[in-house]
Design a protein around this motif. Structure first.
Motif, PDB file in Angstrom:
ATOM      1  N   HIS A  78       4.354 -13.977  -1.903  1.00 36.01           N
ATOM      2  CA  HIS A  78       5.682 -13.968  -1.504  1.00 36.01           C
ATOM      3  C   HIS A  78       6.375 -12.550  -2.006  1.00 36.01           C
ATOM      4  O   HIS A  78       7.554 -12.573  -2.361  1.00 36.01           O
ATOM      5  CB  HIS A  78       6.740 -15.133  -1.891  1.00 36.01           C
ATOM      6  CG  HIS A  78       6.356 -15.549  -3.420  1.00 36.01           C
ATOM      7  ND1 HIS A  78       7.121 -14.927  -4.469  1.00 36.01           N
ATOM      8  CD2 HIS A  78       5.430 -16.300  -3.901  1.00 36.01           C
ATOM      9  CE1 HIS A  78       6.550 -15.696  -5.595  1.00 36.01           C
ATOM     10  NE2 HIS A  78       5.736 -16.697  -5.289  1.00 36.01           N
ATOM     11  N   HIS A  79       5.509 -11.761  -2.386  1.00 37.38           N
ATOM     12  CA  HIS A  79       6.044 -10.374  -2.940  1.00 37.38           C
ATOM     13  C   HIS A  79       5.740  -9.241  -1.992  1.00 37.38           C
ATOM     14  O   HIS A  79       4.762  -9.227  -1.025  1.00 37.38           O
ATOM     15  CB  HIS A  79       5.232 -10.017  -4.009  1.00 37.38           C
ATOM     16  CG  HIS A  79       5.568 -10.644  -5.532  1.00 37.38           C
ATOM     17  ND1 HIS A  79       5.233 -12.223  -5.595  1.00 37.38           N
ATOM     18  CD2 HIS A  79       6.652 -10.700  -6.335  1.00 37.38           C
ATOM     19  CE1 HIS A  79       5.502 -12.521  -6.697  1.00 37.38           C
ATOM     20  NE2 HIS A  79       6.584 -11.780  -7.142  1.00 37.38           N
ATOM     21  N   ILE A  80       6.444  -8.321  -1.965  1.00 41.25           N
ATOM     22  CA  ILE A  80       6.217  -6.902  -1.488  1.00 41.25           C
ATOM     23  C   ILE A  80       5.723  -6.037  -2.499  1.00 41.25           C
ATOM     24  O   ILE A  80       6.719  -5.877  -3.798  1.00 41.25           O
ATOM     25  CB  ILE A  80       7.205  -6.115  -0.615  1.00 41.25           C
ATOM     26  CG1 ILE A  80       7.960  -7.179   0.456  1.00 41.25           C
ATOM     27  CG2 ILE A  80       6.726  -4.973   0.082  1.00 41.25           C
ATOM     28  CD1 ILE A  80       9.254  -6.657   1.008  1.00 41.25           C
ATOM     29  N   ASN A  81       4.720  -5.295  -2.620  1.00 35.47           N
ATOM     30  CA  ASN A  81       4.270  -4.557  -3.983  1.00 35.47           C
ATOM     31  C   ASN A  81       4.467  -2.931  -3.363  1.00 35.47           C
ATOM     32  O   ASN A  81       4.027  -2.380  -2.080  1.00 35.47           O
ATOM     33  CB  ASN A  81       2.961  -4.753  -4.043  1.00 35.47           C
ATOM     34  CG  ASN A  81       2.606  -6.194  -4.413  1.00 35.47           C
ATOM     35  OD1 ASN A  81       3.114  -6.810  -5.414  1.00 35.47           O
ATOM     36  ND2 ASN A  81       2.090  -6.935  -3.740  1.00 35.47           N
ATOM     37  N   PHE A  82       4.973  -1.984  -4.295  1.00 36.91           N
ATOM     38  CA  PHE A  82       5.189  -0.764  -3.837  1.00 36.91           C
ATOM     39  C   PHE A  82       4.322   0.291  -4.935  1.00 36.91           C
ATOM     40  O   PHE A  82       4.349  -0.260  -6.160  1.00 36.91           O
ATOM     41  CB  PHE A  82       6.608  -0.222  -4.155  1.00 36.91           C
ATOM     42  CG  PHE A  82       7.577  -1.108  -3.069  1.00 36.91           C
ATOM     43  CD1 PHE A  82       7.774  -0.330  -1.866  1.00 36.91           C
ATOM     44  CD2 PHE A  82       8.216  -2.324  -3.243  1.00 36.91           C
ATOM     45  CE1 PHE A  82       8.394  -1.168  -0.975  1.00 36.91           C
ATOM     46  CE2 PHE A  82       8.980  -2.706  -2.286  1.00 36.91           C
ATOM     47  CZ  PHE A  82       8.994  -2.272  -1.047  1.00 36.91           C
ATOM     48  N   TRP A  83       3.940   1.116  -4.270  1.00 34.80           N
ATOM     49  CA  TRP A  83       2.657   1.795  -5.142  1.00 34.80           C
ATOM     50  C   TRP A  83       3.039   3.445  -5.014  1.00 34.80           C
ATOM     51  O   TRP A  83       3.529   4.011  -3.971  1.00 34.80           O
ATOM     52  CB  TRP A  83       1.438   1.645  -4.600  1.00 34.80           C
ATOM     53  CG  TRP A  83       0.941   0.251  -4.661  1.00 34.80           C
ATOM     54  CD1 TRP A  83       1.340  -0.638  -3.655  1.00 34.80           C
ATOM     55  CD2 TRP A  83      -0.047  -0.541  -5.396  1.00 34.80           C
ATOM     56  NE1 TRP A  83       0.788  -1.742  -3.757  1.00 34.80           N
ATOM     57  CE2 TRP A  83      -0.053  -1.858  -4.964  1.00 34.80           C
ATOM     58  CE3 TRP A  83      -0.616  -0.274  -6.571  1.00 34.80           C
ATOM     59  CZ2 TRP A  83      -0.960  -2.873  -5.520  1.00 34.80           C
ATOM     60  CZ3 TRP A  83      -1.570  -1.153  -7.000  1.00 34.80           C
ATOM     61  CH2 TRP A  83      -1.706  -2.523  -6.674  1.00 34.80           C
ATOM     62  N   ARG A  84       2.420   4.271  -5.840  1.00 43.91           N
ATOM     63  CA  ARG A  84       2.383   5.529  -5.708  1.00 43.91           C
ATOM     64  C   ARG A  84       1.377   5.925  -4.875  1.00 43.91           C
ATOM     65  O   ARG A  84       0.044   5.638  -5.333  1.00 43.91           O
ATOM     66  CB  ARG A  84       2.377   6.517  -7.077  1.00 43.91           C
ATOM     67  CG  ARG A  84       2.737   7.760  -6.852  1.00 43.91           C
ATOM     68  CD  ARG A  84       3.254   8.330  -8.147  1.00 43.91           C
ATOM     69  NE  ARG A  84       2.462   8.262  -9.311  1.00 43.91           N
ATOM     70  CZ  ARG A  84       2.930   7.664 -10.474  1.00 43.91           C
ATOM     71  NH1 ARG A  84       4.105   7.409 -10.628  1.00 43.91           N
ATOM     72  NH2 ARG A  84       2.048   7.497 -11.446  1.00 43.91           N
ATOM     73  N   LEU A  85       1.294   6.302  -3.718  1.00 49.70           N
ATOM     74  CA  LEU A  85       0.110   6.538  -2.833  1.00 49.70           C
ATOM     75  C   LEU A  85      -0.887   7.359  -3.262  1.00 49.70           C
ATOM     76  O   LEU A  85      -2.073   7.242  -3.232  1.00 49.70           O
ATOM     77  CB  LEU A  85       0.766   7.005  -1.426  1.00 49.70           C
ATOM     78  CG  LEU A  85      -0.437   7.274  -0.388  1.00 49.70           C
ATOM     79  CD1 LEU A  85      -0.995   6.189   0.159  1.00 49.70           C
ATOM     80  CD2 LEU A  85       0.625   7.797   1.013  1.00 49.70           C
ATOM     81  N   SER A  86      -0.401   8.475  -3.690  1.00 51.27           N
ATOM     82  CA  SER A  86      -1.371   9.618  -4.354  1.00 51.27           C
ATOM     83  C   SER A  86      -2.216   9.335  -5.646  1.00 51.27           C
ATOM     84  O   SER A  86      -3.395   9.607  -5.747  1.00 51.27           O
ATOM     85  CB  SER A  86      -0.580  10.835  -4.835  1.00 51.27           C
ATOM     86  OG  SER A  86       0.319  10.522  -5.923  1.00 51.27           O
ATOM     87  N   ASP A  87      -1.954   8.216  -6.180  1.00 51.83           N
ATOM     88  CA  ASP A  87      -2.834   7.925  -7.397  1.00 51.83           C
ATOM     89  C   ASP A  87      -3.177   6.394  -7.489  1.00 51.83           C
ATOM     90  O   ASP A  87      -3.770   5.922  -8.660  1.00 51.83           O
ATOM     91  CB  ASP A  87      -2.429   8.486  -8.678  1.00 51.83           C
ATOM     92  CG  ASP A  87      -0.949   7.817  -9.313  1.00 51.83           C
ATOM     93  OD1 ASP A  87      -0.473   6.853  -8.671  1.00 51.83           O
ATOM     94  OD2 ASP A  87      -0.378   8.590 -10.139  1.00 51.83           O
TER      95      ASP A  87
END
Length: 468
Positions: free
Chosen positions: A226-235
């Motif tokens: 039940h989460h949305i996860n946000f990442w740094r795409l480059s690393d």
């Protein structure tokens, strides 16, 4: 950037919309019993063709029991703004994971688009050894390689799930994408805001939670993602997790805005354990953080106990079960499939914070079993499930199977196999079912059908580098 430019690499959403319409569709077909070989069916989408709406090609895989689910292209429009390719690159190969076998087939559509041919198989052992994952799910071509999300870890049917990288040219698994996953554990979808260096992932469950069917204790115990996860795409570093609330179970399909200047998108949530409703959430920037809000809520529909499958009889209602959403390339229309009630909804999301329902059609459904106009005598099993929108936004293709072991829970008498095309009004809104497009039953040689990919690209498989 690739040495040569494929004409189906579109610089902007507007260029994709203006390109010639699709002529073929590729559809994943599988045998839930694991006896017949799985396949990719090729459908004729040219309304002027004498074989419009028919299966005109068939690529049988060398194995059975894969449970073909989601798949994608080796390359797409994002190749115009990222490096990592050794030579010419074109939208030519379909990367087709097997959700149950963990085996991934690579099919070449180049020599004859109607007869794709298997040219490489990524075995489960390679995925496990090089990336540490199993049960591959979603494929997107991207920076540094082809991204393939996975539900499980290499061993035991547990987690964490995550993203493996596949080389654009050799199709070898090169490793896991994540470098710091923090508390993220469940895997499902992966997408991104390419220009903002942001990746987004969603959550379903571990393989052991889903492969034998839906365990009511997992649902009522609020154990699904039940989460949305946000990442740094480059690393591959986790930046932030947004919790939608544990009553909102199974945050699945991610649909970011296509305009590269925008940093918002939608995610579909299958069910609320509080009232059986389904929902669609908007993620967006809130200062220097990410936030999410419920943008659409779809209530359950009351039903008599004797009309319901055993799993739903105690509730006296049909949950919508939002299992897919898709956003048109111009970012105006959001389509939402309600696999429980058999409804496909259209929303005007010109203002993404305030969606407005603009159209609806029904096919199948747990209770209604609404027929297709081409075969009014057939009570359809299943319902619009995976949906794909054409680049120009005028057609929405739908297939009817969710996941083999879950199909039987909600449709115990079977879902069969069918596909439909819905014509969409892209001016003021509204939809109608195309009476000429209805491949079904024996057309798919006894196999069920899941995701669709359109030749030359579609609304859910491309990200763009430029706004105009």
């Amino acid at each position: 950037m690739p040495e040569t430019t494929d004409p189906t690499f579109y610089r902007s959403p507007a260029a994709a919309i203006a390109a010639p319409p699709e002529r073929l569709a590729y559809v994943a077909a599988f045998d839930p019993g694991g006896e017949q070989h799985d396949a990719i069916a090729v459908l004729d989408c040219d309304p002027g063709s004498p074989t419009y709406g028919e299966v005109v090609g068939w690529a049988e895989l060398p194995t059975a029991g894969n449970e073909l689910h989601h798949f994608g292209w080796n390359a797409c429009s994002s190749a115009l703004c990222h490096d990592g390719h050794d030579g010419a690159l074109e939208r030519r190969y379909l990367i087709v994971p097997g959700l149950r076998s963990s085996r991934t087939h690579v099919l070449d559509t180049g020599p004859d688009p109607r007869q794709p041919a298997v040219v490489r198989v990524i075995e489960a052992e390679e995925l496990a050894e090089k990336a540490g994952y199993s049960r591959p799910h979603t494929v997107h071509c991207g920076p540094g390689g082809i991204f393939m999300s996975n539900l499980g870890a290499a061993e035991g049917g547990g987690g964490p799930g995550g993203v493996a990288l596949i080389d654009h040219d050799s199709f070898e698994v090169t490793g896991a994408w994540e470098t710091d996953r923090g508390d993220q554990y469940f895997g499902y979808d992966v997408w991104w805001h390419l220009k903002a260096d942001v990746a987004v992932t969603s959550e379903w469950a571990t393989p052991s939670m889903i492969e034998d069917g839906l365990n009511p204790e997992d649902l009522l115990g609020k154990r699904f993602g039940h989460h949305i996860n946000f990442w740094r795409l480059s690393d591959g570093r986790l930046v932030q997790r947004v919790d939608l609330g544990d009553e909102h179970q199974m945050a699945l399909e991610l649909r970011p805005a296509h305009d590269p200047r925008k940093t918002w998108g939608f995610v579909g949530v299958v069910i609320s354990v509080e009232d059986l409703s389904a929902s669609v959430w908007l993620w967006h920037r809130d200062g220097d953080r990410w936030a999410a809000k419920k943008a659409i809520s779809i209530p359950a529909e009351p039903a008599a106990r004797d009309q319901l499958p055993p799993a739903l009889q105690p509730f006296g209602a049909v949950p919508p079960l939002v299992t897919d959403i898709d956003l048109s390339v111009d970012d105006r229309w959001l389509y939402v499939s309600c696999w429980g009630t058999g409804e496909l909804k259209q929303y005007d999301v010109s203002d993404p914070h305030n969606p407005r329902e603009a159209g609806s059609v029904r096919l199948g459904g747990i209770v209604r079993r609404t027929a297709h106009p081409a075969a009014p005598e057939l009570r359809l099993g299943g319902a619009p499930q995976m949906i794909e929108v054409s680049r120009d936004g005028r057609r929405v293709y739908a297939t009817n199977s969710l996941y083999a072991s879950w199909d039987e829970i909600f449709y115990p008498d079977g879902v069969g196999a069918w596909m439909a095309c819905v014509d969409a009004d892209t001016g003021s809104g509204g939809m109608s079912i195309d009476p000429r497009f209805f491949p079904h039953g024996d057309d798919f040689r006894g196999l069920r059908v899941h995701q669709t990919r359109l030749h030359a690209g579609d609304a859910s498989s491309d990200s763009y580098c430029f706004a105009d």
